[in-house]
Design a protein around this motif. Structure first.
Motif, PDB file in Angstrom:
ATOM      1  N   SER B 339       3.553  -4.986  -5.358  1.00  0.00           N
ATOM      2  CA  SER B 339       2.437  -5.298  -4.463  1.00  0.00           C
ATOM      3  C   SER B 339       1.367  -6.131  -5.156  1.00  0.00           C
ATOM      4  O   SER B 339       0.529  -6.732  -4.487  1.00  0.00           O
ATOM      5  CB  SER B 339       1.822  -4.006  -3.921  1.00  0.00           C
ATOM      6  OG  SER B 339       1.340  -3.219  -4.979  1.00  0.00           O
ATOM      7  N   THR B 340       1.390  -6.200  -6.486  1.00  0.00           N
ATOM      8  CA  THR B 340       0.407  -7.043  -7.159  1.00  0.00           C
ATOM      9  C   THR B 340       1.051  -8.205  -7.912  1.00  0.00           C
ATOM     10  O   THR B 340       0.369  -9.150  -8.281  1.00  0.00           O
ATOM     11  CB  THR B 340      -0.441  -6.217  -8.155  1.00  0.00           C
ATOM     12  OG1 THR B 340       0.441  -5.476  -9.002  1.00  0.00           O
ATOM     13  CG2 THR B 340      -1.349  -5.250  -7.437  1.00  0.00           C
ATOM     14  N   ASN B 384       6.332  -1.545   8.740  1.00  0.00           N
ATOM     15  CA  ASN B 384       5.731  -0.257   8.427  1.00  0.00           C
ATOM     16  C   ASN B 384       6.145   0.829   9.404  1.00  0.00           C
ATOM     17  O   ASN B 384       6.490   0.551  10.556  1.00  0.00           O
ATOM     18  CB  ASN B 384       4.213  -0.394   8.430  1.00  0.00           C
ATOM     19  CG  ASN B 384       3.726  -1.300   7.312  1.00  0.00           C
ATOM     20  OD1 ASN B 384       4.256  -1.250   6.215  1.00  0.00           O
ATOM     21  ND2 ASN B 384       2.726  -2.128   7.595  1.00  0.00           N
ATOM     22  N   LEU B 386       5.569   5.489   9.913  1.00  0.00           N
ATOM     23  CA  LEU B 386       4.809   6.636   9.433  1.00  0.00           C
ATOM     24  C   LEU B 386       5.679   7.488   8.521  1.00  0.00           C
ATOM     25  O   LEU B 386       6.706   8.005   8.938  1.00  0.00           O
ATOM     26  CB  LEU B 386       4.296   7.480  10.605  1.00  0.00           C
ATOM     27  CG  LEU B 386       3.205   6.842  11.461  1.00  0.00           C
ATOM     28  CD1 LEU B 386       2.723   7.831  12.517  1.00  0.00           C
ATOM     29  CD2 LEU B 386       2.031   6.363  10.616  1.00  0.00           C
ATOM     30  N   THR B 388       6.119  10.824   6.595  1.00  0.00           N
ATOM     31  CA  THR B 388       5.574  12.161   6.818  1.00  0.00           C
ATOM     32  C   THR B 388       6.255  13.194   5.939  1.00  0.00           C
ATOM     33  O   THR B 388       7.443  13.101   5.639  1.00  0.00           O
ATOM     34  CB  THR B 388       5.806  12.600   8.282  1.00  0.00           C
ATOM     35  OG1 THR B 388       7.189  12.423   8.592  1.00  0.00           O
ATOM     36  CG2 THR B 388       4.969  11.803   9.239  1.00  0.00           C
ATOM     37  N   PHE B 399      -2.414  10.145  -0.550  1.00  0.00           N
ATOM     38  CA  PHE B 399      -2.193   9.044   0.390  1.00  0.00           C
ATOM     39  C   PHE B 399      -2.390   9.494   1.831  1.00  0.00           C
ATOM     40  O   PHE B 399      -2.498   8.684   2.732  1.00  0.00           O
ATOM     41  CB  PHE B 399      -0.767   8.503   0.260  1.00  0.00           C
ATOM     42  CG  PHE B 399      -0.504   7.813  -1.044  1.00  0.00           C
ATOM     43  CD1 PHE B 399      -1.312   6.777  -1.468  1.00  0.00           C
ATOM     44  CD2 PHE B 399       0.563   8.198  -1.826  1.00  0.00           C
ATOM     45  CE1 PHE B 399      -1.060   6.130  -2.671  1.00  0.00           C
ATOM     46  CE2 PHE B 399       0.824   7.555  -3.033  1.00  0.00           C
ATOM     47  CZ  PHE B 399       0.017   6.530  -3.452  1.00  0.00           C
ATOM     48  N   VAL B 403       1.271   8.747   6.385  1.00  0.00           N
ATOM     49  CA  VAL B 403       0.724   7.484   5.889  1.00  0.00           C
ATOM     50  C   VAL B 403       1.633   6.353   6.358  1.00  0.00           C
ATOM     51  O   VAL B 403       2.852   6.481   6.360  1.00  0.00           O
ATOM     52  CB  VAL B 403       0.566   7.503   4.354  1.00  0.00           C
ATOM     53  CG1 VAL B 403       1.888   7.756   3.650  1.00  0.00           C
ATOM     54  CG2 VAL B 403      -0.062   6.203   3.840  1.00  0.00           C
ATOM     55  N   ARG B 404       0.997   5.273   6.804  1.00  0.00           N
ATOM     56  CA  ARG B 404       1.769   4.141   7.308  1.00  0.00           C
ATOM     57  C   ARG B 404       2.151   3.207   6.161  1.00  0.00           C
ATOM     58  O   ARG B 404       1.264   2.741   5.425  1.00  0.00           O
ATOM     59  CB  ARG B 404       0.941   3.375   8.347  1.00  0.00           C
ATOM     60  CG  ARG B 404       1.621   2.151   8.935  1.00  0.00           C
ATOM     61  CD  ARG B 404       0.776   1.489  10.009  1.00  0.00           C
ATOM     62  NE  ARG B 404       0.721   2.312  11.211  1.00  0.00           N
ATOM     63  CZ  ARG B 404       1.700   2.347  12.118  1.00  0.00           C
ATOM     64  NH1 ARG B 404       2.786   1.609  11.960  1.00  0.00           N
ATOM     65  NH2 ARG B 404       1.593   3.111  13.183  1.00  0.00           N
ATOM     66  N   TYR B 405       3.405   2.972   5.990  1.00  0.00           N
ATOM     67  CA  TYR B 405       3.862   2.034   4.963  1.00  0.00           C
ATOM     68  C   TYR B 405       5.339   1.735   5.221  1.00  0.00           C
ATOM     69  O   TYR B 405       5.904   2.197   6.211  1.00  0.00           O
ATOM     70  CB  TYR B 405       3.659   2.610   3.546  1.00  0.00           C
ATOM     71  CG  TYR B 405       3.249   1.577   2.498  1.00  0.00           C
ATOM     72  CD1 TYR B 405       3.842   0.326   2.467  1.00  0.00           C
ATOM     73  CD2 TYR B 405       2.286   1.870   1.534  1.00  0.00           C
ATOM     74  CE1 TYR B 405       3.467  -0.611   1.505  1.00  0.00           C
ATOM     75  CE2 TYR B 405       1.911   0.939   0.574  1.00  0.00           C
ATOM     76  CZ  TYR B 405       2.504  -0.299   0.569  1.00  0.00           C
ATOM     77  OH  TYR B 405       2.134  -1.219  -0.381  1.00  0.00           O
ATOM     78  N   ARG B 408       8.990  -0.299   0.730  1.00  0.00           N
ATOM     79  CA  ARG B 408       8.530  -0.637  -0.623  1.00  0.00           C
ATOM     80  C   ARG B 408       7.420   0.275  -1.127  1.00  0.00           C
ATOM     81  O   ARG B 408       6.980   0.135  -2.260  1.00  0.00           O
ATOM     82  CB  ARG B 408       8.043  -2.079  -0.672  1.00  0.00           C
ATOM     83  CG  ARG B 408       6.771  -2.272   0.084  1.00  0.00           C
ATOM     84  CD  ARG B 408       5.925  -3.408  -0.439  1.00  0.00           C
ATOM     85  NE  ARG B 408       5.056  -3.835   0.645  1.00  0.00           N
ATOM     86  CZ  ARG B 408       3.894  -4.402   0.472  1.00  0.00           C
ATOM     87  NH1 ARG B 408       3.452  -4.651  -0.723  1.00  0.00           N
ATOM     88  NH2 ARG B 408       3.166  -4.745   1.504  1.00  0.00           N
ATOM     89  N   PHE B 409       6.943   1.162  -0.270  1.00  0.00           N
ATOM     90  CA  PHE B 409       5.928   2.098  -0.747  1.00  0.00           C
ATOM     91  C   PHE B 409       6.495   2.867  -1.944  1.00  0.00           C
ATOM     92  O   PHE B 409       5.884   2.956  -3.007  1.00  0.00           O
ATOM     93  CB  PHE B 409       5.563   3.072   0.366  1.00  0.00           C
ATOM     94  CG  PHE B 409       4.319   3.872   0.111  1.00  0.00           C
ATOM     95  CD1 PHE B 409       3.434   3.546  -0.896  1.00  0.00           C
ATOM     96  CD2 PHE B 409       4.014   4.953   0.933  1.00  0.00           C
ATOM     97  CE1 PHE B 409       2.276   4.280  -1.093  1.00  0.00           C
ATOM     98  CE2 PHE B 409       2.861   5.697   0.738  1.00  0.00           C
ATOM     99  CZ  PHE B 409       1.994   5.362  -0.266  1.00  0.00           C
TER     100      PHE B 409
END
Lengths: 276, 533
Positions: B339-340, B384, B386, B388, B399, B403-405, B408-409
């Motif tokens: 992500s970076t 994305n 959810l 859970t 988080f 959490v929505r992702y 790749r989360f």
């Protein structure tokens, strides 16, 4: 949503840091909120991690937006919420910076409690949520060059804050401050590192119920931080742990700009003191 | 296709199609003589007369590397599979297998490391290869050794039924001590009790096996993890483990921090500790490997890179600006957060932006495949949903739950798709109610003695407690270490318990687990992406 709330926050934090502890406590009175509620997930979608967290206070019946907490709620469990109403958010009316449909609390902390909750989830209902941005309290990767801090170094204390009844070092918040302090220690080479744990063990009434942390939690916090320092390579022989006495609520929040004005949060802490 | 290739020209077929950067345009059986890289990536010359000798004795069965053979492991091997061609790169001088401990049957059961970590199978072992070995050797191949190549050593060993978990699902028996032991070998006091609800293999009951045995133990059944691209598995990206709320773990042997990404249950801190575990458990060595043998194995396994190199139409996965294949893996830096830095699977971005001229040069099938792979990569990153009730993500990190992702989360490390942080996450692959019933697996009831599990409550039904068998914490039940997403086409079935039979099975599992509602096209795109990794 042009004026980023985070910016205003940083500003207010700076202002607060400049004022005395007393002034903080005084200001806290009107905009300060402390309550327990079942959190509500609002399924907004502005990309990754953009969901909203709301909580309705049983004390004033208002719906608060607690999304800016460093650690988010779990909809299966009750949450202890402590926060301050962000400037310009007093009514929670449309037209304000209100991406989630609640009065924005900032700073705000959320502690997940054991009590079960019915997993409330509501649709976005037109609210955009907040686009995710990497928080400033983000630990830099190991391959980043980090020059050592420059001296002179003298005795200094660093606070680290914890969620209710927990000694877990939270991600992108407490770990950031731990990392910063470790970096300082690496530069400063103190003779002794004293780790003092505190717990909010004297009961406080929250939403009609007396709440207090477990007596052991202060020690657990101190041990966790001492263990972390050892894992980061600091000599175990230089590290000692202590348990500090909880002074209760009356003392007001400690003066620290990481969580300005959150007096309960500030009781749940570790102080790391470097002695030369 | 594959069977024809395998019989006639095992490691060389279809090489002409591979115009990859490290590839050779030479086709045919002589390819086993090898390539030497000179200078920067890409510049290649044929060389290695020295190794020519080794190619001559190549048998039609060369796809299988049997323990104790005298062969040469070259710098590059290509293996056709149903999705195209897998490439294995060896970043070092060619290795003579008769001299290398990775290939030597060190223990009494005739196995070597290579028995279960086969080049053609992406350095894991596919269930297809396992069945082939059963056929070819009438069940005598050392992989079927009673110790862990049968459902339980107490069963009559000559029968197929006694090896059903290995033959049907690709699963080896893993015996863990109970109570768990930490990395320094000390007993851990678990915060849960464990009972056996169902014991179809018989290896979790009686006086020798199971939690009530004289020396209590627990048997779970797992897939071999790929022994390749290890610089990524060993990489430490950040000083902290957000899932533990502590700095990254420290190896008690050396006092040094480690990545925490080894084995399904994280039971070993380092490759060295892993080798000790493997030598004892899989090779049945009564004493340890010698330091020289360990060094040799470490050097070898750290130099192996593997990934799919060509797609189903035979087209190179690093053509027209794409960067698929193992060269990129070998040459880039490990431990980077997608992500970076370089986005996860951005290797295939170029295929989402082919020029009209490039498109015109491709067959309709090849074009469709490339575009699908590029879409799959984008879906993996940006579609994305959810997430859970997954311990390690939704708790205790902060988080939030949900959490929505996207995919790749968790699969966030560039080039490899493991977790940059120690990657133990409960996807539900081994826990009720999310795991499919899998009646062939044991079933345990875990009861949390202290705090209940944040999502399952006090009682948990599980096929494999995973990380909890290392930490002794009920909150860790079902947390499994993420593994490499590379060379998937070569090593079905998937997930540590083999519960996804094929790539579509992986997507279907996630779709159901997180109620994603992928469209048929999205599913196909993800499958194509994974086939190209």
């Amino acid at each position: 949503m042009k004026k980023p709330l985070e910016m205003r926050l940083a500003l207010s934090a700076a202002v607060l840091a400049a004022t005395s502890g007393h002034a903080v406590a005084a200001q806290a009175a009107s905009d300060y909120r402390l309550f327990v509620a079942c959190p509500v997930y609002r399924d907004t979608d502005s990309g990754r991690k953009s969901g909203c967290w709301l909580a309705q206070s049983p004390d004033d019946g208002m719906q608060y937006d607690v999304t800016l907490a460093p650690a988010k709620p779990d909809y299966a469990h009750a949450a202890l919420i402590e926060g301050r109403v962000a400037a310009g958010q007093e009514t929670g009316q449309a037209g304000q910076d209100n991406p989630c449909g609640g009065i924005v609390l900032a700073p705000v902390s959320v502690s997940i409690l054991e009590a079960p909750c019915p997993r409330y989830m509501i649709p976005a209902e037109g609210y955009p949520g907040r686009r995710f941005a990497l928080p400033v309290t983000n630990v830099p990767p190991l391959d980043m060059d980090r020059p050592l801090d420059k001296g002179p170094f003298a005795k200094r204390s660093f606070p680290l804050f914890f969620e209710f009844d927990s000694s877990f070092i939270s991600y992108q918040f407490t770990d950031y401050y731990l990392d910063k302090l470790a970096h300082w220690l690496r530069s400063a080479h103190p003779r002794r590192i004293v780790v003092t744990g505190y717990g909010a063990t004297r009961p406080v009434t929250v939403s009609g119920k007396a709440m207090a942390e477990r007596p052991n939690v202060a020690r657990e916090r101190a041990e966790t931080v001492a263990q972390s320092l050892r894992m980061l390579g600091f000599d175990a022989k230089t590290i000692s742990t202590r348990v500090g006495r909880d002074k209760g609520r009356d003392r007001g929040p400690i003066e620290d700009d990481t969580i300005p004005g959150l007096s309960e949060y500030s009781r749940r802490r570790v102080e790391v003191t470097a002695e030369f | 296709m594959r069977s024809i290739v395998r019989r006639n020209c095992p490691e060389a077929a279809r090489t002409h199609a591979l115009s990859g950067k490290a590839g050779t345009k030479k086709a045919g059986m002589k390819r086993e003589s090898r390539l030497v890289r000179i200078g920067s990536r890409g510049a290649l010359v044929l060389s290695a007369l020295a190794i020519l000798a080794a190619t001559r004795h190549e048998t039609p069965d060369a796809r299988w590397w049997a323990p104790g053979e005298d062969r040469v492991f070259p710098r590059q091997l290509d293996y056709p599979n149903a999705q195209g061609v897998l490439r294995v790169l060896h970043d070092g001088e060619p290795v003579r297998t008769a001299d290398n401990a990775f290939f030597m049957p060190l223990g009494p059961n005739g196995r070597a490391c290579v028995s279960c970590h086969q080049p053609a199978d992406g350095m894991s072992l596919s269930v297809e290869s396992i069945r082939d070995r059963w056929q070819a050797t009438k069940g005598k191949d050392p992989i079927f050794a009673a110790v862990d190549g049968s459902d339980c050593p107490t069963l009559p060993q000559g029968e197929r039924a006694s090896h059903s978990l290995l033959l049907d699902h690709g699963l080896f028996r893993i015996e863990r001590s109970w109570p768990p032991r930490d990395w320094s070998g000390k007993d851990v006091k678990p915060d849960f009790t464990i009972e056996v609800v169902r014991d179809p293999t018989g290896c979790n009951s009686g006086t020798r096996y199971g939690p009530n045995a004289k020396q209590p133990n627990i048997s779970v059944y797992r897939r071999p993890r790929p022994v390749a691209n290890l610089k990524y598995i060993e990489a430490i990206g950040f000083a902290y483990d957000p899932k533990a709320g502590l700095p990254v773990p420290v190896d008690p042997e050396t006092g040094k921090p480690v990545a925490g990404n080894l084995m399904a249950d994280g039971r070993v801190p380092t490759l060295t500790a892993q080798m000790n575990d493997a030598a004892r458990a899989h090779l049945e060595l009564s004493k340890q490997m010698t330091p020289a043998q360990k060094e040799q194995v470490l050097t070898f396994i750290r130099s192996i890179y593997t990934a799919q190199q060509a797609g189903p139409q035979g087209g190179a996965l690093d053509a027209d600006g794409a960067e698929g294949g193992p060269v990129t893996l070998r040459d880039l830096k490990p431990g980077q957060l997608g992500s970076t830095g370089r986005a996860v699977w951005s290797e295939f971005d170029a295929w989402g932006k082919l020029t009209p001229k490039q498109k015109a040069a491709l067959s309709p099938q090849e074009l469709a495949f490339r575009e699908s792979v590029a879409r799959g990569a984008a879906i993996f990153r940006d579609r994305n949903f959810l997430i859970t009730d997954s311990q390690g993500i939704n708790a205790p990190v902060g988080f939030g739950n949900p959490v929505r992702y996207s995919c790749r989360f968790c699969h966030n490390m560039s080039q490899i798709g493991i977790d940059v942080a120690p990657g133990q996450v409960d996807l539900g692959t081994t826990n009720a109610p999310f795991a499919s019933p899998q009646l062939w697996l044991p079933l345990f009831r875990v009861t949390c003695k202290g705090k209940p599990h944040p999502f399952y409550g006090r009682e948990i039904l599980t096929h494999d407690p995973g990380y909890a068998l290392t930490t002794g914490k009920c909150a860790d039940v079902g947390r499994i270490t993420l593994q490499s997403n590379r060379a998937l086409a070569a090593r079905a079935p998937y997930f540590s318990n083999g519960s996804a039979q094929d790539l579509r099975g992986i997507v279907d599992y996630y779709d159901r687990r997180y109620s994603i509602r992928y469209s048929e096209q999205e599913k196909q795109d993800l499958v194509n992406l994974m086939s190209a990794l």
